[in-house]
Write an enzyme that holds these catalytic residues in place. Sequence first.
Site: not given
Ligand code: NI
Length: 165
Positions: A46, A51, A93-94, A135-136, A139
């Site tokens: 995701g 991000q 998380c990226l 999660h997204e 963000h």
């Molecule tokens: Ni994330």
Amino acid sequence: MAILEIKKYPDEVLKKKAEAVTDINGDLQRFIDNMIETMYNANGVGLAAPQVGVLKRVIVVDTSPRQENQSLIVLINPEIISSEGEILSEEGCLSLPGFITRLKRKEKVFVKGLNRKGKEIEIEATGLLARALQHEIDHLDGILLIDKISPLKRELFRKKFKTKK
Ligand code: NI
């Protein structure tokens, strides 16, 4: 298409609230394509627009490598309308490379939003998809994984992150 730079903690943009999309135009379509490419390139399940430094309420999710009967989902202005149950599971998380933690999330969520054509859609999600959507969407409100863990764990994370730099 292009691969966008993924912003990493402690970039300030990750703490900001994203704004609702009001115009689904060609620029947005190109941006969505770039988000998709960036997510796959980073092997993520995701990605949320903040991000990549864009404060708009857009997320892309694809849990298909790890979950059956799933495929790419693009959601504009997503909203969790209801949820059920709780489940503890590992999450990363990226924007927090190398950091994985166990976190309690809702087990099942109902999410509504617009698809990339502007059509209203509703998704009932469980398992990894439910987790990824929560999660997204976090963000989009400037909330990171580390904002949801205990203060003690967060302190350990901060120390670890400092020494890694
Ligand atoms: Ni994330």
